[in-house]
Scaffold this active site. Structure first.
Site, mmCIF file in Angstrom:
data_model
loop_
_atom_site.group_PDB
_atom_site.id
_atom_site.type_symbol
_atom_site.label_atom_id
_atom_site.label_comp_id
_atom_site.label_asym_id
_atom_site.label_seq_id
_atom_site.Cartn_x
_atom_site.Cartn_y
_atom_site.Cartn_z
ATOM 1 N N GLY A 1 -6.917 23.821 2.876
ATOM 2 C CA GLY A 1 -6.039 24.761 2.182
ATOM 3 C C GLY A 1 -5.703 24.403 0.756
ATOM 4 O O GLY A 1 -4.992 25.145 0.074
ATOM 5 N N ARG B 1 -15.897 19.655 11.113
ATOM 6 C CA ARG B 1 -15.474 18.480 10.350
ATOM 7 C C ARG B 1 -14.673 17.584 11.270
ATOM 8 O O ARG B 1 -14.186 18.021 12.319
ATOM 9 C CB ARG B 1 -14.638 18.888 9.129
ATOM 10 C CG ARG B 1 -13.345 19.610 9.471
ATOM 11 C CD ARG B 1 -12.662 20.126 8.218
ATOM 12 N NE ARG B 1 -11.479 20.931 8.530
ATOM 13 C CZ ARG B 1 -10.839 21.694 7.667
ATOM 14 N NH1 ARG B 1 -11.252 21.769 6.409
ATOM 15 N NH2 ARG B 1 -9.785 22.391 8.015
ATOM 16 N N GLY C 1 5.759 -15.427 -2.715
ATOM 17 C CA GLY C 1 6.815 -14.423 -2.797
ATOM 18 C C GLY C 1 6.407 -13.366 -3.810
ATOM 19 O O GLY C 1 6.771 -13.434 -4.991
ATOM 20 N N THR C 2 5.608 -12.417 -3.362
ATOM 21 C CA THR C 2 4.966 -11.496 -4.306
ATOM 22 C C THR C 2 5.929 -10.481 -4.916
ATOM 23 O O THR C 2 5.590 -9.839 -5.907
ATOM 24 C CB THR C 2 3.783 -10.769 -3.645
ATOM 25 O OG1 THR C 2 4.217 -10.211 -2.402
ATOM 26 C CG2 THR C 2 2.645 -11.743 -3.398
ATOM 27 N N ASN C 3 7.123 -10.321 -4.336
ATOM 28 C CA ASN C 3 8.102 -9.433 -4.982
ATOM 29 C C ASN C 3 8.495 -10.012 -6.344
ATOM 30 O O ASN C 3 8.413 -9.354 -7.386
ATOM 31 C CB ASN C 3 9.354 -9.271 -4.112
ATOM 32 C CG ASN C 3 9.047 -8.627 -2.776
ATOM 33 O OD1 ASN C 3 8.012 -8.011 -2.604
ATOM 34 N ND2 ASN C 3 9.956 -8.785 -1.831
ATOM 35 N N CYS D 1 4.860 -13.533 1.822
ATOM 36 C CA CYS D 1 6.068 -13.056 2.490
ATOM 37 C C CYS D 1 6.795 -11.972 1.707
ATOM 38 O O CYS D 1 7.901 -11.580 2.056
ATOM 39 C CB CYS D 1 7.024 -14.215 2.786
ATOM 40 S SG CYS D 1 7.680 -15.021 1.310
#
Length: 892
Positions: A112, A347, A781-783, A846
């Protein structure tokens, strides 16, 4: 895609529909999903109306240049001639006209989102030829008025509502309700009205030349790749803009030729539950758009067996053949023209998360696919949706209306009547339910923003139903008892008037509408999900831990399959009502004696916390981060204190109380920092106030020793935060080890523990080889690492990051999806340098990225030992980790 020779030599148009079919289903990049599958069905001997596909390369050429190379036009003309030969009809002929459909078809399904034109080739002359050829004047003029509507809307940009309004006025005048009741003469009148609408809309007559109609329609479909709803859908589903769409030009077959004709949409399994049953809807004497538009209520597919037994038997044979061939649940579209069945599309079917899981597990049992293929069939995002709320079976509530259970799950929110308002309120943090007469592709943004969707019209395969299932949103469709008053922004049902902003609840599993708010619950991991995730555990190499700070969250994570704690934030334990006074006494202490007295109060509380957490995670590692945030976060804000002081003075409070508040205000002011996230926090606190960390380490080790003496296996890992220099770690680690060894000696137990650090600053990553001389584990600590690498404040970046993503400066919000190029490079450097010093160093992640699928896969690629994420994302990480292994095997 530049250069004359390239254009001259390239094939741009592929024929399908007979033994001369030129494509196959492996050519989706070039032919799009629809075109590739039409070719594949033709190759399988399935009845497909013949046609041709114009490739995605042409779309990109046209959008770039605004015109077509001559070779493209030549190939289209040759394909039309071939189509005329195969069908025995002539394009533009007044006696036996070839009529066409023009549809989009990207390599990924976008239901759509782009444009379609049917019945192309009709004009004032060919409509008469069609009427004579078929002996059905009503059918011919019904097809003509449909073509004028679609061409006017899609190609000429005249609002669909103008045609719809004219049709409604004519039906009202004739005192009829259904389109099928319109006679040939009335349809002729409507055709003239529609041509007048077009004349006024574009300032010229409707184009009568079929070849011009075709070229204009092809242009419009290519342009629809960049319409707003398609762009929004691509953004929501991570579909690259540079893919482009193919265009499928196909000879028309007609479901609107009378009571022996019809059209339908079906699924080879139930797309809501995954049950192995033929599921779908159809309409007699209708064209395809009638089924999905929700204008007429379709019939269940099983009733077709009685209405047209031969066509139904053939349809059953074909759907089973298609599912067996593609080895996945198929979404099919078909038309029956005077009892003859034609397949218009197949599909891979959109399905709910629950259906995706059941179909994957069932197909392994049926021998259609193996476990690894099943694991790739369910996305981590679908696992996330499975854990979304449902209505608490113990809750009491009153159902005020019933509709169709179009997409399962439950939602609670405030009523909104427009997609725009849904988006506005969602941005303010409000939970909303979008209530519409029927949804259209333009509503995509509001549907995404809403908790759930409720519609008055539409069936189980309506736009609202299909899109909601794809999004994992609850949806109740076809709730005909609702009367919407858009002017006053209300709806009325069962004598109850509900205003915009009132709360309602919907149950998309049962199709129920409930007035007010109901309690929702979240399911756990059991049954098919448990089996499925156990397959993921057989495959994955990396461990999955959780970030959790309370016994309840730890238990939830264990139930979801967490294999330890990767981050226990001790500061979250300090905010309890009975604890905060002691914490504030510690912070406000004038000397070490006062601070020790406060810490002595906190010690048993911290110890009890750790005992409960260790019990739940017995046998698994528990990484506990020592106090990290700046101390002023535990103190009241200046505004609160000022308000309290003013109230004390106004109420004639005691001078002692007033003095205490003043002292507290002075202390708070003295501790304020210009940039606290880079200030006096993390290991810097442990260095300046060593007794704080000493209390925490004592609580950790005492708790572990007590449980160890009970025979439990406890594995504490003490994590020192915000290290930037090895000397910081060396100093704090010495203090930690001294306290730990002292407690172990006191308790006279054997206890193993590790001391490590978070790598959350660029300097730590770049000097990880030195830091690894002291650290026994790294946890990225990727933040904070994202924050300090980009120089983005986590708390303020929301003001500009959406614009960065919108303008394609960044592909994603880097706090949601790990920036592998920049932050990820620091992680890679940190791992390589750390292991160059300490080969067996344990390494994990983490930050919030630990539960984001692409980031989990990146961690696997770098050879991390584990990822850690919030409890409800543990199942997501388990699946993403397994998929990383399978994808790596496939690429070898």
């Amino acid at each position: 895609m530049h250069g004359g020779n390239w254009v001259a030599e390239n094939k741009f148009v592929y024929f399908f529909g007979n033994e001369e079919t030129e494509g196959k289903n492996t050519m989706k990049d070039l032919l799009g999903g629809k075109g590739a599958n039409l070719a594949e069905m033709s190759n399988l001997g399935i009845p497909v109306p013949p046609g041709f596909t114009i490739t995605t390369e042409v779309c990109l050429l046209y959008l770039e240049r605004g015109e077509y190379p001559e070779e493209v036009i030549n190939q289209i003309n040759k394909a039309i001639a071939k189509l005329e030969k195969v069908t025995g009809k002539k394009f533009g002929d007044n006696h036996n006209p070839l009529l066409l459909s023009v549809r989009s078809g990207a390599r990924a399904s976008m239901p759509g989102m782009m444009d379609t034109v049917l019945n192309l080739g009709l004009n004032d002359d060919t409509v008469e030829g069609l009427a004579k050829k078929t002996g059905n004047e009503r059918f011919a003029y019904d097809s003509y008025r449909r073509f004028l509507t679609m061409f006017g809307d899609v190609v000429l940009n005249i609002a669909h509502e103008k045609f719809e309004l004219a049709l409604c006025e004519k039906k009202k005048e004739m005192e009829i309700t259904l389109d099928t009741e319109l006679s040939a003469d009335v349809l002729k009148e409507i055709v003239e009205v529609y041509k007048d609408i077009i004349r006024k809309g574009i300032g010229s007559d409707f184009p009568q030349d079929p070849r011009e109609q075709l070229q204009m329609s092809i242009d419009a479909v290519f342009k629809s790749w960049n319409n707003q709803r398609a762009i929004t859908y691509r953004r929501l589903n991570n579909i690259p803009g540079e893919w482009g769409t193919a265009v499928n030009v196909q000879s028309m077959v007609y479901g609107n030729m009378g009571e022996t004709s019809g059209t339908g949409v079906a699924f080879t399994r139930d797309p809501a539950t995954g049950e192995k049953c033929f599921y779908g809807e159809y309409l007699i004497n209708a064209q395809g758009e009638d089924v999905v538009a929700g204008i007429r209520t379709p019939e269940p597919i099983d009733t077709l067996q009685k209405a047209m037994p031969e066509a139904y038997a053939k349809l059953e044979e074909i759907y089973r053949k298609l599912e067996d061939h593609f080895k996945d649940m198929q979404d099919i579209e078909f038309t029956i023209e005077e009892k003859t069945l034609y397949m218009l599309q197949t599909r891979t079917g959109k399905r709910t998360a629950a259906a995706a899981l059941k179909i994957a597990v069932d197909m392994v049992s049926e021998g259609l696919i193996d476990k690894k293929e099943a694991l790739m069939r369910v996305s981590p995002e679908q696992i996330d949706r499975l854990l979304h709320p449902t209505i608490d079976p113990q809750a009491s509530y009153k159902v005020i209306a019933d509709g169709l259970p179009a997409s399962p799950g439950a939602a609670v929110g405030k009523v909104v009547f427009t997609a725009e308002h849904a988006e506005e309120m969602a941005k303010k943090g409000e939970k909303v339910i979008l209530v519409r007469t029927e949804t259209s592709p333009e509503d995509i943004g509001g549907m995404d923003a809403a908790q759930g969707i409720l519609t008055v019209r539409g069936g189980m395969t309506s736009h609202a139903a299909v899109v909601a299932r794809g999004m994992g949103k609850p949806c109740v469709a076809g709730c005909g008892a609702l009367a919407i008053d858009n002017k006053n922004m209300t709806f009325t049902v069962s004598g109850t008037t509900v205003k915009e902003g009132d709360y309602i609840s919907i149950d998309g599993t049962k199709g129920s509408l409930i007035f007010g708010e109901v309690d929702l619950i979240t399911p756990g991991v059991s049954g098919e999900l448990g089996v499925f995730l156990s397959w993921a555990d057989e495959v994955r190499i990396i461990g999955v831990r959780t970030n959790a700070d309370t016994p309840h969250d730890v238990q939830v994570a264990r139930d979801f399959g967490a294999e330890g704690i990767g981050l226990c934030r001790t500061e979250h334990m300090f905010f309890g009502e009975e604890r905060i006074p002691a914490v504030r006494d510690m912070i406000l202490a004038k000397d070490s004696f006062e601070r020790k007295a406060a810490l002595d109060k906190l010690l048993p509380m911290q110890k009890e916390d750790f005992i409960e957490i260790f019990r739940v995670m017995e046998g698994y590692p528990v990484t506990i981060r020592l106090l990290d945030p700046p101390l002023h976060e535990f103190l009241p804000k200046q505004e609160e204190l000022l308000e309290r002081l003013s109230k004390l003075k106004a109420d004639s409070g005691s001078s002692e109380e007033i003095e205490q508040v003043k002292l507290l205000m002075e202390r708070v002011e003295s501790m304020l920092e210009i940039n606290p996230m880079l200030g006096h926090r993390g290991c810097r606190l442990g260095i300046t106030y060593p007794d704080i960390y000493e209390m925490q380490v004592r609580a950790i080790i005492e708790a572990a020793c007590e449980l160890r003496s009970e025979g439990m296996k406890i594995v504490p890992e003490i994590m020192i935060p915000l290290i930037s220099h090895v000397n910081e770690l060396k100093l704090v680690k010495k203090q930690v080890v001294a306290v730990a060894e002292s407690v172990i000696c006191e308790k006279n137990v054997e206890m193993e523990y590790l001391v490590g650090t978070m790598i959350e600053l660029p300097r730590a990553a770049l000097t990880a080889d030195k830091i690894a001389t002291e650290a026994e584990f790294f946890s990225f600590g990727t933040n904070d690492l994202t924050q300090t690498t980009f120089g983005f404040s986590r708390d303020d970046a929301g003001m500009f990051l959406p614009t960065y993503v919108e303008k394609s400066i960044l592909a994603n919000d880097p706090f949601v999806v790990l920036d592998q190029e920049g932050v990820g490079m620091l992680v890679k450097i940190g791992i390589e340098k750390g292991r160059s010093t300490r080969k067996d160093i344990k390494i994990g992640i983490c930050g919030e990225h630990g539960g984001e699928p692409s980031s989990v896969k990146f961690g696997c690629k770098l050879g991390m030992n584990y990822v850690s994420c919030s409890p409800f994302r543990v199942p997501i990480a388990r699946l993403a980790a397994a998929q990383a292994v399978i994808e790596n095997q496939d690429n070898i």
